[in-house]
Design a protein around this motif. Structure first.
Motif, PDB file in Angstrom:
ATOM      1  N   GLN A  71      -7.932  -3.625  -2.140  1.00 37.53           N
ATOM      2  CA  GLN A  71      -8.204  -3.982  -0.758  1.00 37.53           C
ATOM      3  C   GLN A  71      -9.114  -5.200  -0.669  1.00 37.53           C
ATOM      4  O   GLN A  71      -9.898  -5.474  -1.573  1.00 37.53           O
ATOM      5  CB  GLN A  71      -8.891  -2.820  -0.029  1.00 37.53           C
ATOM      6  CG  GLN A  71      -8.036  -1.572   0.042  1.00 37.53           C
ATOM      7  CD  GLN A  71      -8.781  -0.394   0.610  1.00 37.53           C
ATOM      8  OE1 GLN A  71      -9.831  -0.031   0.110  1.00 37.53           O
ATOM      9  NE2 GLN A  71      -8.232   0.190   1.643  1.00 37.53           N
ATOM     10  N   LYS A  83       0.443  -4.880  -1.145  1.00 40.32           N
ATOM     11  CA  LYS A  83       0.200  -3.993  -0.020  1.00 40.32           C
ATOM     12  C   LYS A  83       0.455  -2.519  -0.312  1.00 40.32           C
ATOM     13  O   LYS A  83       0.011  -1.665   0.424  1.00 40.32           O
ATOM     14  CB  LYS A  83       1.065  -4.418   1.171  1.00 40.32           C
ATOM     15  CG  LYS A  83       0.705  -5.788   1.686  1.00 40.32           C
ATOM     16  CD  LYS A  83       1.573  -6.174   2.836  1.00 40.32           C
ATOM     17  CE  LYS A  83       1.252  -7.588   3.285  1.00 40.32           C
ATOM     18  NZ  LYS A  83       2.106  -8.046   4.342  1.00 40.32           N
ATOM     19  N   ARG A  84       1.178  -2.213  -1.358  1.00 40.99           N
ATOM     20  CA  ARG A  84       1.457  -0.805  -1.596  1.00 40.99           C
ATOM     21  C   ARG A  84       0.726  -0.293  -2.825  1.00 40.99           C
ATOM     22  O   ARG A  84       0.391  -1.040  -3.729  1.00 40.99           O
ATOM     23  CB  ARG A  84       2.952  -0.575  -1.722  1.00 40.99           C
ATOM     24  CG  ARG A  84       3.609  -1.356  -2.821  1.00 40.99           C
ATOM     25  CD  ARG A  84       5.117  -1.227  -2.695  1.00 40.99           C
ATOM     26  NE  ARG A  84       5.682  -2.536  -2.743  1.00 40.99           N
ATOM     27  CZ  ARG A  84       6.488  -2.961  -3.701  1.00 40.99           C
ATOM     28  NH1 ARG A  84       6.861  -2.163  -4.653  1.00 40.99           N
ATOM     29  NH2 ARG A  84       6.939  -4.181  -3.714  1.00 40.99           N
ATOM     30  N   ASN A  85       0.487   1.016  -2.839  1.00 36.03           N
ATOM     31  CA  ASN A  85      -0.183   1.644  -3.973  1.00 36.03           C
ATOM     32  C   ASN A  85       0.782   1.719  -5.154  1.00 36.03           C
ATOM     33  O   ASN A  85       1.988   1.837  -4.981  1.00 36.03           O
ATOM     34  CB  ASN A  85      -0.619   3.064  -3.630  1.00 36.03           C
ATOM     35  CG  ASN A  85      -1.715   3.097  -2.605  1.00 36.03           C
ATOM     36  OD1 ASN A  85      -2.311   2.079  -2.305  1.00 36.03           O
ATOM     37  ND2 ASN A  85      -1.986   4.255  -2.073  1.00 36.03           N
ATOM     38  N   GLN A 134      -7.501   6.580  -7.241  1.00 33.40           N
ATOM     39  CA  GLN A 134      -7.512   7.805  -6.453  1.00 33.40           C
ATOM     40  C   GLN A 134      -6.795   8.880  -7.255  1.00 33.40           C
ATOM     41  O   GLN A 134      -5.660   8.682  -7.676  1.00 33.40           O
ATOM     42  CB  GLN A 134      -6.838   7.596  -5.102  1.00 33.40           C
ATOM     43  CG  GLN A 134      -7.553   6.586  -4.246  1.00 33.40           C
ATOM     44  CD  GLN A 134      -6.811   6.278  -2.961  1.00 33.40           C
ATOM     45  OE1 GLN A 134      -5.594   6.242  -2.935  1.00 33.40           O
ATOM     46  NE2 GLN A 134      -7.561   6.056  -1.901  1.00 33.40           N
ATOM     47  N   SER A 187      -3.411   6.926  -8.538  1.00 39.57           N
ATOM     48  CA  SER A 187      -2.924   5.692  -7.940  1.00 39.57           C
ATOM     49  C   SER A 187      -4.088   4.732  -7.772  1.00 39.57           C
ATOM     50  O   SER A 187      -5.252   5.127  -7.761  1.00 39.57           O
ATOM     51  CB  SER A 187      -2.241   5.961  -6.593  1.00 39.57           C
ATOM     52  OG  SER A 187      -3.156   6.523  -5.691  1.00 39.57           O
ATOM     53  N   TYR A 188      -3.745   3.447  -7.665  1.00 42.33           N
ATOM     54  CA  TYR A 188      -4.743   2.406  -7.463  1.00 42.33           C
ATOM     55  C   TYR A 188      -4.615   1.859  -6.052  1.00 42.33           C
ATOM     56  O   TYR A 188      -3.513   1.699  -5.541  1.00 42.33           O
ATOM     57  CB  TYR A 188      -4.542   1.244  -8.451  1.00 42.33           C
ATOM     58  CG  TYR A 188      -4.823   1.617  -9.875  1.00 42.33           C
ATOM     59  CD1 TYR A 188      -6.127   1.795 -10.313  1.00 42.33           C
ATOM     60  CD2 TYR A 188      -3.795   1.777 -10.781  1.00 42.33           C
ATOM     61  CE1 TYR A 188      -6.386   2.122 -11.628  1.00 42.33           C
ATOM     62  CE2 TYR A 188      -4.049   2.112 -12.093  1.00 42.33           C
ATOM     63  CZ  TYR A 188      -5.348   2.281 -12.517  1.00 42.33           C
ATOM     64  OH  TYR A 188      -5.600   2.607 -13.808  1.00 42.33           O
ATOM     65  N   LEU A 189      -5.739   1.551  -5.453  1.00 43.62           N
ATOM     66  CA  LEU A 189      -5.772   0.961  -4.126  1.00 43.62           C
ATOM     67  C   LEU A 189      -6.556  -0.343  -4.210  1.00 43.62           C
ATOM     68  O   LEU A 189      -7.734  -0.337  -4.572  1.00 43.62           O
ATOM     69  CB  LEU A 189      -6.433   1.925  -3.137  1.00 43.62           C
ATOM     70  CG  LEU A 189      -6.470   1.505  -1.683  1.00 43.62           C
ATOM     71  CD1 LEU A 189      -5.068   1.296  -1.139  1.00 43.62           C
ATOM     72  CD2 LEU A 189      -7.192   2.557  -0.862  1.00 43.62           C
ATOM     73  N   GLU A 223     -14.321   2.807  -9.083  1.00 45.92           N
ATOM     74  CA  GLU A 223     -14.039   1.628  -8.277  1.00 45.92           C
ATOM     75  C   GLU A 223     -14.704   0.387  -8.868  1.00 45.92           C
ATOM     76  O   GLU A 223     -15.697   0.469  -9.570  1.00 45.92           O
ATOM     77  CB  GLU A 223     -14.453   1.824  -6.827  1.00 45.92           C
ATOM     78  CG  GLU A 223     -15.931   1.967  -6.601  1.00 45.92           C
ATOM     79  CD  GLU A 223     -16.284   2.216  -5.135  1.00 45.92           C
ATOM     80  OE1 GLU A 223     -15.472   1.933  -4.246  1.00 45.92           O
ATOM     81  OE2 GLU A 223     -17.393   2.704  -4.910  1.00 45.92           O
TER      82      GLU A 223
END
Length: 158
Positions: free
Chosen positions: A57, A39-41, A90, A53-55, A139
């Motif tokens: 989802q 859940k966290r970056n 990001q 940072s990576y996201l 992405e």
């Protein structure tokens, strides 16, 4: 009770067996196979390059337009339903490129768990149901059929 075809199997996409019975409970309950995402970056810093940072989802379809709200995690899906995921980097740096070298699922939220199932290894898909969708240099979007680990595991962290 657990059944399996091969002793070395660690996942399944099939229902293991079916036993008909009648049971009454005084209250409601719900059973499901589910996925739980990190859940966290993650924030990485390297002095000559800066920050990124990576996201990671989950998405509701292969269109990758609607993100599933993290407040609703874990995502509940039926075995063999397609699930859609994406990871993006990001950064304010223009020359960042994303390459997904590996992706694995484990029955616990521990990437070093001795029980695991490889989805992507060395940049190549290992799971036969995995489909990579067009993304960008920053992405990576993919989908695969939902599965569960054989044994007493409730979730599948990816």
């Amino acid at each position: 009770m657990t059944s399996f075809d091969q002793l070395q199997d660690v996942i399944t996409r099939e229902h293991q067996f079916e036993i008909q019975f009648i049971c009454k409970f005084p209250k409601k309950s719900q059973l499901s196979a589910s996925f739980e995402a990190q859940k966290r970056n993650y924030l990485f810093t390297e002095i000559p390059f800066g920050n990124f940072s990576y996201l990671f989802q989950f998405y509701d379809s292969s269109a990758f337009t609607k993100v599933i709200n993290p407040n609703t995690y874990p995502v509940k899906v039926k075995l063999k339903d397609m699930i859609y995921m994406g990871i993006k980097v990001q950064s304010s740096l223009s020359n960042i490129r994303l390459f997904v070298e590996s992706c694995r699922a484990t029955p616990h939220d521990n990437p070093n768990d001795p029980i695991y199932y490889d989805i992507i290894t060395n940049g190549c898909t290992k799971d036969k149901t995995t489909k990579v969708y067009s993304g960008s240099l920053k992405e990576f979007q993919f989908g695969l059929q939902a599965f569960s680990f054989i044994g007493d595991y409730e979730q599948v962290p990816v």
